[in-house]
Motif scaffolding. Structure first.
Motif, short mmCIF file in Angstrom:
data_model
loop_
_atom_site.label_atom_id
_atom_site.label_comp_id
_atom_site.label_asym_id
_atom_site.label_seq_id
_atom_site.Cartn_x
_atom_site.Cartn_y
_atom_site.Cartn_z
N LEU A 151 0.83 -1.20 0.00
CA LEU A 151 0.00 0.00 0.00
C LEU A 151 0.86 1.25 0.00
CD1 LEU A 151 -2.76 -0.90 2.64
CD2 LEU A 151 -2.84 -1.19 0.16
N VAL A 152 0.37 2.28 -0.66
CA VAL A 152 1.03 3.58 -0.61
C VAL A 152 0.69 4.22 0.73
CG1 VAL A 152 1.20 5.85 -1.69
CG2 VAL A 152 0.86 3.81 -3.11
N PRO A 153 1.69 4.65 1.50
CA PRO A 153 1.40 5.24 2.81
C PRO A 153 0.40 6.39 2.72
CG PRO A 153 3.74 4.83 2.58
CD PRO A 153 3.14 4.59 1.23
N ASP A 154 -0.47 6.46 3.73
CA ASP A 154 -1.45 7.53 3.88
C ASP A 154 -2.44 7.62 2.72
OD1 ASP A 154 -0.28 8.37 6.33
OD2 ASP A 154 1.28 9.43 5.19
N ARG A 155 -2.62 6.53 1.97
CA ARG A 155 -3.62 6.50 0.90
C ARG A 155 -4.58 5.35 1.17
NH1 ARG A 155 -1.72 6.30 -5.26
NH2 ARG A 155 -0.85 8.32 -4.57
N ALA A 156 -5.88 5.65 1.31
CA ALA A 156 -6.88 4.65 1.66
C ALA A 156 -7.09 3.67 0.51
CB ALA A 156 -8.21 5.32 2.01
N HIS A 157 -7.24 2.39 0.88
CA HIS A 157 -7.46 1.32 -0.10
C HIS A 157 -8.77 0.62 0.24
CE1 HIS A 157 -6.46 -2.06 -2.80
NE2 HIS A 157 -6.96 -2.84 -1.84
N LEU A 158 -9.70 0.53 -0.71
CA LEU A 158 -10.99 -0.11 -0.49
C LEU A 158 -10.81 -1.62 -0.35
CD1 LEU A 158 -14.10 0.11 -0.34
CD2 LEU A 158 -14.14 -0.18 -2.83
N LEU A 159 -11.36 -2.17 0.73
CA LEU A 159 -11.25 -3.61 1.00
C LEU A 159 -12.41 -4.37 0.39
CD1 LEU A 159 -10.14 -3.50 4.74
CD2 LEU A 159 -8.75 -4.28 2.81
N ARG A 160 -12.10 -5.56 -0.13
CA ARG A 160 -13.12 -6.47 -0.64
C ARG A 160 -13.20 -7.69 0.26
NH1 ARG A 160 -15.87 -3.18 -4.01
NH2 ARG A 160 -14.47 -2.17 -5.50
N ASN A 161 -14.35 -8.35 0.25
CA ASN A 161 -14.55 -9.52 1.09
C ASN A 161 -13.51 -10.59 0.77
OD1 ASN A 161 -15.77 -11.15 3.01
ND2 ASN A 161 -17.23 -12.02 1.57
N GLY A 162 -12.77 -11.04 1.79
CA GLY A 162 -11.75 -12.06 1.61
C GLY A 162 -10.35 -11.52 1.44
N ASP A 163 -10.17 -10.20 1.35
CA ASP A 163 -8.83 -9.63 1.19
C ASP A 163 -7.94 -10.02 2.37
OD1 ASP A 163 -9.35 -8.48 -1.20
OD2 ASP A 163 -9.51 -6.42 -0.47
N ARG A 164 -6.64 -10.24 2.06
CA ARG A 164 -5.67 -10.58 3.09
C ARG A 164 -4.74 -9.40 3.33
NH1 ARG A 164 -3.96 -16.90 3.19
NH2 ARG A 164 -6.07 -17.75 3.07
N ILE A 165 -4.74 -8.91 4.54
CA ILE A 165 -3.92 -7.76 4.93
C ILE A 165 -2.72 -8.28 5.72
CG2 ILE A 165 -3.92 -5.51 6.08
CD1 ILE A 165 -7.02 -5.69 6.04
N LYS A 166 -1.52 -7.92 5.29
CA LYS A 166 -0.31 -8.34 6.00
C LYS A 166 0.29 -7.15 6.71
CE LYS A 166 3.94 -11.04 5.56
NZ LYS A 166 4.83 -11.79 4.66
N VAL A 167 0.38 -7.26 8.02
CA VAL A 167 0.94 -6.22 8.88
C VAL A 167 2.15 -6.83 9.57
CG1 VAL A 167 0.50 -4.67 10.82
CG2 VAL A 167 -1.33 -5.19 9.20
N GLY A 168 3.36 -6.43 9.14
CA GLY A 168 4.56 -7.09 9.64
C GLY A 168 4.56 -8.53 9.16
N LEU A 169 4.59 -9.49 10.09
CA LEU A 169 4.51 -10.91 9.75
C LEU A 169 3.15 -11.51 10.06
CD1 LEU A 169 7.99 -12.14 11.07
CD2 LEU A 169 7.37 -11.41 8.77
N VAL A 170 2.20 -10.67 10.47
CA VAL A 170 0.86 -11.11 10.81
C VAL A 170 -0.04 -10.91 9.60
CG1 VAL A 170 -1.06 -10.85 12.41
CG2 VAL A 170 1.26 -10.47 13.22
N VAL A 171 -0.79 -11.95 9.24
CA VAL A 171 -1.72 -11.89 8.11
C VAL A 171 -3.15 -11.94 8.65
CG1 VAL A 171 -2.50 -12.98 5.97
CG2 VAL A 171 -0.08 -13.01 6.58
N ILE A 172 -3.95 -10.96 8.23
CA ILE A 172 -5.34 -10.83 8.69
C ILE A 172 -6.24 -10.92 7.46
CG2 ILE A 172 -6.97 -9.40 9.95
CD1 ILE A 172 -4.49 -7.84 10.96
N GLN A 173 -7.31 -11.67 7.59
CA GLN A 173 -8.29 -11.75 6.51
C GLN A 173 -9.49 -10.88 6.85
OE1 GLN A 173 -10.25 -15.56 5.68
NE2 GLN A 173 -9.96 -15.20 3.51
N PHE A 174 -9.88 -10.05 5.87
CA PHE A 174 -11.05 -9.19 6.03
C PHE A 174 -12.27 -9.94 5.53
CE2 PHE A 174 -14.01 -6.18 3.98
CZ PHE A 174 -14.32 -5.38 5.07
N ARG A 175 -13.29 -10.07 6.40
CA ARG A 175 -14.51 -10.80 6.04
C ARG A 175 -15.73 -9.95 6.35
NH1 ARG A 175 -14.01 -14.92 2.79
NH2 ARG A 175 -15.96 -15.76 3.62
N VAL A 176 -16.70 -9.97 5.43
CA VAL A 176 -17.96 -9.27 5.63
C VAL A 176 -19.01 -10.30 6.04
CG1 VAL A 176 -19.77 -7.89 4.55
CG2 VAL A 176 -17.38 -7.49 3.96
N ARG A 177 -19.75 -10.01 7.11
CA ARG A 177 -20.77 -10.94 7.59
C ARG A 177 -21.98 -10.93 6.66
NH1 ARG A 177 -19.30 -14.96 10.94
NH2 ARG A 177 -18.22 -14.23 12.77
#
Length: 454
Positions: free
Chosen positions: A428-454
């Motif tokens: 990601l470009v710093p300080d620029r918002a990115h629209l998330l889609r259902n199932g996207d995987r966000i990696k923060v350092g070595l931690v991977v988080i999955q974004f899920r919509v209920r």
């Protein structure tokens, strides 16, 4: 660490089914495989000595060509996790109360053993329910016996969203640890959202926020069972059972024991029938049915056409005007056809930790903005989503990323972190918002988080 099969007892056709659990640890690490082997043998030893209607019975334990197998009672039902997935909504309060009463009976039996057995892994996937409402507590892989005078467990184990605070190396687990896990399991079933892990600084959102139809008694039971201080919880499973009975709006009737389907015996064939010649099958042709002629119906009188005034013509549905670009859309449109603006608010979302492998927990996106990062004890700072527990090498910045909720959906923004943030492998470009889609995987350092919509 194991696979479970449905197997049929020989000789074939007997109809007797069992559940066969085979040890298959998904790792090449020798120490982890040895630990899995020890846990598997421990489970077999524990189950051999247990006899309770809410615990599956064990039939055999054997090793064949180096493969350890455990043969258990086959349960005709489904896990509460599967039922939640199929329903995709909070489950009925009365059903959850009845299941919890039975689980209290099972825990009381385990805790009453000499020495007491602490289950340590109560969660929806480890509870099965039959079509008669009978629940079974399964998977004793990390159960342990309570040791008097010991300050903490030898190995800290448990499922993150349901394990009590003391299971994270802060003390020895006891019967009140199972009480906490039962409360967390009820929370998930009644909210359709797992509670946040006990090692995080943020507390789970009030249960009533997810399910406004719940009674105050049920909410109070869950809150008391999940108290961080175990002295404030129910001190035993029978104590919690009494509160559950009081919250149930009708008298409690124990479920009937299920009867597994029996094989249908083949019909006996006499000697004369066996020797009789077989005639070729012929197609059956039903006799033709002749319908009597219907009487001639009277012709209705012609009705002259009537003129419709303009005031009687229904007016077209009003168009939905996009507040972003001003374009007129159909009244039933969910998004603007020009700019994609969403007319309905976004659905609730969760963040699910999927890496490192030992992590498996989730938390709701309950506020906007929601800060992701690492806590700082010196500064007294704790982010909304604290990753300190899994950030061994300080790869996560204190203020690493931010998730915000807008009319168009959810956005993630990297806050100029040291190691950056990626979505599906793209930085990601710093300080620029990115629209998330259902199932996207966000990696923060070595931690991977999955974004899920209920």
């Amino acid at each position: 660490m194991a696979w479970v099969y449905q197997v049929e007892e020989l000789p074939a056709g007997s109809g007797k089914l069992w559940a066969l659990k085979e040890l298959r640890p998904q790792t090449e690490d020798r120490s982890e495989r040895a630990m899995a082997q020890g846990l598997f043998q421990q489970e077999s030893r524990l189950l051999r000595e247990l006899d309770h209607p809410n615990i599956p019975k064990i039939a055999d334990f054997f090793e064949e060509q180096g493969r350890a197998c455990l043969v258990m009672e086959f349960i005709w039902g489904e896990s509460l996790e599967k039922r939640l997935t199929l329903t995709n909504a909070p489950l009925l309060e009365t059903d959850v109360l009845k299941w919890a009463i039975q689980l209290c009976d099972a825990l009381d039996y385990l805790h009453g053993r000499k020495p007491p057995i602490i289950f340590r892994d109560m969660k929806p996937s480890n509870v099965m329910v039959t079509n008669t409402g009978l629940v079974k507590l399964i998977d004793f892989g990390i159960a342990r016996t309570y040791k008097v005078g010991k300050k903490r467990d030898t190995v800290a184990m448990g499922s993150e969203n349901y394990a009590a605070p003391e299971q994270w190396g802060k003390g020895q687990t006891d019967p009140r640890s199972d009480v906490y896990a039962l409360g967390a399991t009820m929370y998930h079933l009644l909210a359709n959202m797992a509670p946040t892990p006990a090692f995080l600084p943020s507390k789970p959102l009030p249960l009533g926020n997810y399910n406004t139809a719940l009674s105050k008694k049920t909410i109070a039971i869950v809150e008391k069972a999940m108290a961080v201080d175990r002295e404030r919880r129910f001190q035993s499973a029978p104590d919690m059972r009494k509160a559950l009975l009081d919250a149930l709006p009708m008298p409690y009737v124990p479920p009937a024991m299920p009867t597994p389907p029996q094989p249908v015996p083949q019909a006996a064939v006499t000697r004369e029938q066996a020797q009789a010649p077989t005639l070729p099958a012929q197609a059956y042709t039903p006799p033709a049915v002749v319908q009597p002629p219907a009487p001639a119906a009277a012709q209705p009188a012609a009705v002259p056409p009537q003129k419709v005034s303009p005031s009687q013509v229904p007016a077209p549905a009003p168009a939905t005007v996009c507040p972003s670009c001003g374009r007129a859309n159909r009244s039933t449109a969910g998004f603007c056809g020009a700019c994609g603006f969403a007319f309905a608010p976004p659905r609730p979302a969760i963040l699910r930790v999927i890496e490192p492998v030992r992590a498996a927990w989730e938390m709701p996106v309950a506020r906007s903005p929601m800060l992701l990062g690492r806590a700082s004890e010196a500064e007294g700072y704790r982010p909304d989503f604290d990753m300190t527990f899994y950030d061994d090498g300080d790869y996560v910045s204190r203020r690493h990323a931010r998730i915000t909720k807008g009319q168009a959906g959810y956005f993630v923004t990297d806050l100029g972190s040291s190691n950056g943030t990626t979505v599906n492998g793209l930085p990601l470009v710093p300080d620029r918002a990115h629209l998330l889609r259902n199932g996207d995987r966000i990696k923060v350092g070595l931690v991977v988080i999955q974004f899920r919509v209920r």
